[in-house]
Scaffold this active site. Structure first.
Site, PDB file in Angstrom:
ATOM      1  N   LYS A  42       6.520  14.345 -12.790  1.00 17.23           N
ATOM      2  CA  LYS A  42       7.908  14.946 -12.214  1.00 17.23           C
ATOM      3  C   LYS A  42       7.278  16.021 -11.165  1.00 17.23           C
ATOM      4  O   LYS A  42       7.643  16.061 -10.077  1.00 17.23           O
ATOM      5  CB  LYS A  42       8.515  15.556 -13.134  1.00 17.23           C
ATOM      6  N   LYS A 101       9.834  26.026  -8.631  1.00 20.14           N
ATOM      7  CA  LYS A 101       9.211  25.979 -10.023  1.00 20.14           C
ATOM      8  C   LYS A 101       8.257  24.793  -9.891  1.00 20.14           C
ATOM      9  O   LYS A 101       7.181  24.681 -10.305  1.00 20.14           O
ATOM     10  CB  LYS A 101      10.243  26.126 -11.013  1.00 20.14           C
TER      11      LYS A 101
HETATM   12  P1  NDP Z   1      21.394  24.264 -13.832  1.00 18.86           P
HETATM   13  O1  NDP Z   1      21.012  25.410 -13.654  1.00 18.86           O
HETATM   14  O2  NDP Z   1      22.576  23.596 -13.473  1.00 18.86           O
HETATM   15  O3  NDP Z   1      21.704  24.176 -15.583  1.00 18.86           O
HETATM   16  C1  NDP Z   1      20.907  24.841 -16.554  1.00 18.86           C
HETATM   17  C2  NDP Z   1      21.500  24.683 -18.032  1.00 18.86           C
HETATM   18  O4  NDP Z   1      20.581  25.434 -18.854  1.00 18.86           O
HETATM   19  C3  NDP Z   1      22.862  25.493 -17.960  1.00 18.86           C
HETATM   20  O5  NDP Z   1      23.270  24.544 -19.005  1.00 18.86           O
HETATM   21  C4  NDP Z   1      22.421  26.720 -18.562  1.00 18.86           C
HETATM   22  O6  NDP Z   1      23.355  27.403 -19.629  1.00 18.86           O
HETATM   23  C5  NDP Z   1      21.251  26.602 -19.450  1.00 18.86           C
HETATM   24  N1  NDP Z   1      20.348  27.435 -19.635  1.00 18.86           N
HETATM   25  C6  NDP Z   1      19.691  28.380 -18.817  1.00 18.86           C
HETATM   26  N2  NDP Z   1      18.838  29.028 -19.168  1.00 18.86           N
HETATM   27  C7  NDP Z   1      19.107  28.865 -20.507  1.00 18.86           C
HETATM   28  C8  NDP Z   1      18.264  29.417 -21.754  1.00 18.86           C
HETATM   29  N3  NDP Z   1      17.499  30.600 -21.429  1.00 18.86           N
HETATM   30  N4  NDP Z   1      18.620  29.221 -22.862  1.00 18.86           N
HETATM   31  C9  NDP Z   1      19.831  28.319 -23.273  1.00 18.86           C
HETATM   32  N5  NDP Z   1      20.203  27.592 -22.313  1.00 18.86           N
HETATM   33  C10 NDP Z   1      19.939  28.111 -21.033  1.00 18.86           C
HETATM   34  O7  NDP Z   1      20.083  23.217 -13.851  1.00 18.86           O
HETATM   35  P2  NDP Z   1      19.979  21.739 -13.651  1.00 18.86           P
HETATM   36  O8  NDP Z   1      20.891  20.929 -14.601  1.00 18.86           O
HETATM   37  O9  NDP Z   1      20.170  21.633 -12.335  1.00 18.86           O
HETATM   38  O10 NDP Z   1      18.600  21.562 -14.039  1.00 18.86           O
HETATM   39  C11 NDP Z   1      18.006  21.380 -15.392  1.00 18.86           C
HETATM   40  C12 NDP Z   1      16.592  20.847 -15.459  1.00 18.86           C
HETATM   41  O11 NDP Z   1      16.588  19.803 -14.790  1.00 18.86           O
HETATM   42  C13 NDP Z   1      15.571  21.825 -14.533  1.00 18.86           C
HETATM   43  O12 NDP Z   1      14.337  21.726 -14.998  1.00 18.86           O
HETATM   44  C14 NDP Z   1      15.634  21.156 -13.047  1.00 18.86           C
HETATM   45  O13 NDP Z   1      14.455  21.161 -12.438  1.00 18.86           O
HETATM   46  C15 NDP Z   1      15.846  19.700 -13.747  1.00 18.86           C
HETATM   47  N6  NDP Z   1      16.311  18.688 -12.692  1.00 18.86           N
HETATM   48  C16 NDP Z   1      17.264  19.045 -11.712  1.00 18.86           C
HETATM   49  C17 NDP Z   1      17.981  17.864 -10.818  1.00 18.86           C
HETATM   50  C18 NDP Z   1      19.011  18.360 -10.099  1.00 18.86           C
HETATM   51  O14 NDP Z   1      19.275  17.457  -9.045  1.00 18.86           O
HETATM   52  N7  NDP Z   1      19.836  19.305 -10.296  1.00 18.86           N
HETATM   53  C19 NDP Z   1      17.347  16.905 -10.887  1.00 18.86           C
HETATM   54  C20 NDP Z   1      16.332  16.441 -11.704  1.00 18.86           C
HETATM   55  C21 NDP Z   1      15.803  17.555 -12.433  1.00 18.86           C
HETATM   56  P3  NDP Z   1      24.699  28.079 -18.877  1.00 18.86           P
HETATM   57  O15 NDP Z   1      25.656  27.216 -18.715  1.00 18.86           O
HETATM   58  O16 NDP Z   1      25.124  29.133 -20.074  1.00 18.86           O
HETATM   59  O17 NDP Z   1      24.392  28.942 -17.644  1.00 18.86           O
END
Ligand code: NDP
Length: 290
Positions: free
Chosen positions: A166, A235
Site C-alpha cells: 500500500k 503519511k
Molecule cells: P477519515 O479521516 O475520513 O476517517 C478516520 C476514521 O477514524 C473516523 O471514523 C475517525 O472517527 C476515526 N478515528 C480517528 N482517530 C481515531 C482514534 N484515535 N481512535 C478511534 N477512532 C479514530 O479517514 P479515511 O477513511 O479517509 O482513511 C482511513 C484509512 O484508510 C487511512 O489509513 C487512509 O490512509 C486509508 N485510505 C483512505 C482512502 C481515501 O480515499 N480516503 C483510500 C484508501 C485508504 P471520528 O468520526 O470520530 O473522527
C-alpha cells in the site's frame, strides 16, 4: 450461534466499507469514536451501533483508522476475544503489523494487515483492491467476509507485506500526479490548451489514473474535492521512505516525491484533498493548472 462482524472507524472509507458487510449474512456491529456516526450508519444500513467493548467481542473485526498508532492504542485498551480475526484496513506501518500480529497471537487472535485502494468511490461501489499480509489460514478464513467490499483480494505475503504494498502504491500515485502536474505546467507555459492536451495523454502512453480521473475532476476544475486527505498521503509516502531507509536502498525518485508532497505542512494538509499538493508547484511557477 450466529457469527458477528464488527467495523471500527466509519470515516470516508469505513462508512462505505461497513455498508457492504450485511451481504455476508453475519450480524454487523459498527463502532465509531464519534458515536453519532455509528447511530447514523445503523439507521441507513442493516448494521447495529454498539459500544467498543461489544465490538471487540465479534468473530471478525475490521478497523479503518488514520494510522497504525491509532489501531495499536485501541487494541491495547480493548483486546479482542480469543478465536477472532482482526482485519486492519488502515494504511499502516509494516513494523506495527508484525508487532500486533505477534502480540495478538499470544491471546489466540489472528491479525491481518489488509489496506485497501480504490478511493471512496471504490468503497461505495464495493470494488476495492485489498492487499493482505499475514497468516495464510487466517487469510482464507477472512476472505469471504472481505469479499463484501472488494473487487480484488490478494494475499501478498507475511505480516506487514500488505502495508508495504500500500505504501509503495500510494507513493506511485503521488509520483504520477506530480509528474503529470509538471507536464501540464510546461504545456500551459507553451500556451497549449490543457483539456485538449489531457485528452491526448489519456489516449497515449503517458496516461495514469491521475490523468484519467484526478487532473480533470479535481485540479483543472479547481474543485480539489476532498475524499482523501493530503496528510494521510504524506503519511503513506513517509512509510515508504522509512522502508527505503530500513532496507538501505537508493531510490531517489521516491525521496524526491516526499520532499514535494510535504511542502504543505501537516496541519494544513489535513483539511485538503491530496490533489491540492499540486498547488505548491503552481505557486513555484506562478502558473495555475486550469
Ligand atoms: P477519515 O479521516 O475520513 O476517517 C478516520 C476514521 O477514524 C473516523 O471514523 C475517525 O472517527 C476515526 N478515528 C480517528 N482517530 C481515531 C482514534 N484515535 N481512535 C478511534 N477512532 C479514530 O479517514 P479515511 O477513511 O479517509 O482513511 C482511513 C484509512 O484508510 C487511512 O489509513 C487512509 O490512509 C486509508 N485510505 C483512505 C482512502 C481515501 O480515499 N480516503 C483510500 C484508501 C485508504 P471520528 O468520526 O470520530 O473522527
Amino acid at each position: 450461534m450466529k457469527q458477528t462482524v464488527a467495523f471500527i472507524g466509519l470515516g470516508a472509507m469505513g462508512w462505505h466499507m461497513a455498508s457492504h458487510l450485511p451481504k455476508t449474512g453475519l450480524d454487523v456491529l459498527v463502532w465509531n469514536r464519534t458515536e453519532a456516526k455509528a447511530q447514523q450508519h445503523a439507521s441507513h444500513f442493516a448494521t447495529q451501533a454498539v459500544t467498543i467493548e461489544q465490538a471487540v467481542q465479534a468473530d471478525y473485526i475490521f478497523s479503518c483508522l488514520p494510522t497504525s498508532a491509532d489501531v495499536e492504542q485501541l487494541i491495547q485498551a480493548h483486546p479482542p476475544k480469543a478465536g477472532s480475526v482482526w482485519i486492519d484496513c488502515t494504511s499502516g506501518v509494516p513494523e506495527s503489523a508484525q508487532k500486533l500480529s505477534k502480540q495478538l497471537q499470544t491471546i489466540g487472535v489472528a491479525y491481518l494487515d489488509a489496506p485497501v485502494s480504490g478511493q471512496t468511490i471504490g468503497a461505495e461501489n464495493g470494488t476495492l483492491t485489498v492487499m493482505v499480509g499475514g497468516d495464510a489460514l487466517a487469510f482464507e478464513q477472512a476472505k469471504p467476509v472481505i469479499q463484501a467490499f472488494a473487487g480484488l483480494i490478494e494475499h501478498v505475503g507475511d505480516s506487514g507485506s500488505g502495508f508495504a504494498v500500500k505504501a509503495v502504491n500510494n507513493t506511485l500515485m503521488a509520483t504520477h500526479l506530480w509528474a503529470l502536474a509538471e507536464g501540464m505546467t510546461l504545456l500551459k507555459s507553451k500556451g497549449v490548451d490543457l483539456a485538449s492536451a489531457l485528452s491526448c495523454i489519456n489516449h497515449s502512453s503517458g496516461k495514469s489514473s491521475m490523468s484519467e480521473n484526478i487532473m480533470a475532476q479535481r485540479v483543472l476544475n479547481r474543485g480539489f474535492n476532498k475524499t482523501f486527505a493530503l496528510d494521510l498521503l504524506q503519511k503513506d509516502i513517509g512509510i515508504a521512505v522509512d522502508l527505503i531507509q530500513q532496507e538501505q536502498l537508493q531510490l531517489p525518485a521516491m525521496q524526491m516525491v516526499q520532499q514535494q508532497f510535504t511542502r504543505i505542512e501537516k496541519s494544513k494538509a489535513q483539511d485538503l484533498d491530496f490533489s491540492a499538493a499540486v498547488q505548491s508547484l503552481e505557486q513555484m511557477n506562478r502558473i495555475e493548472l486550469s
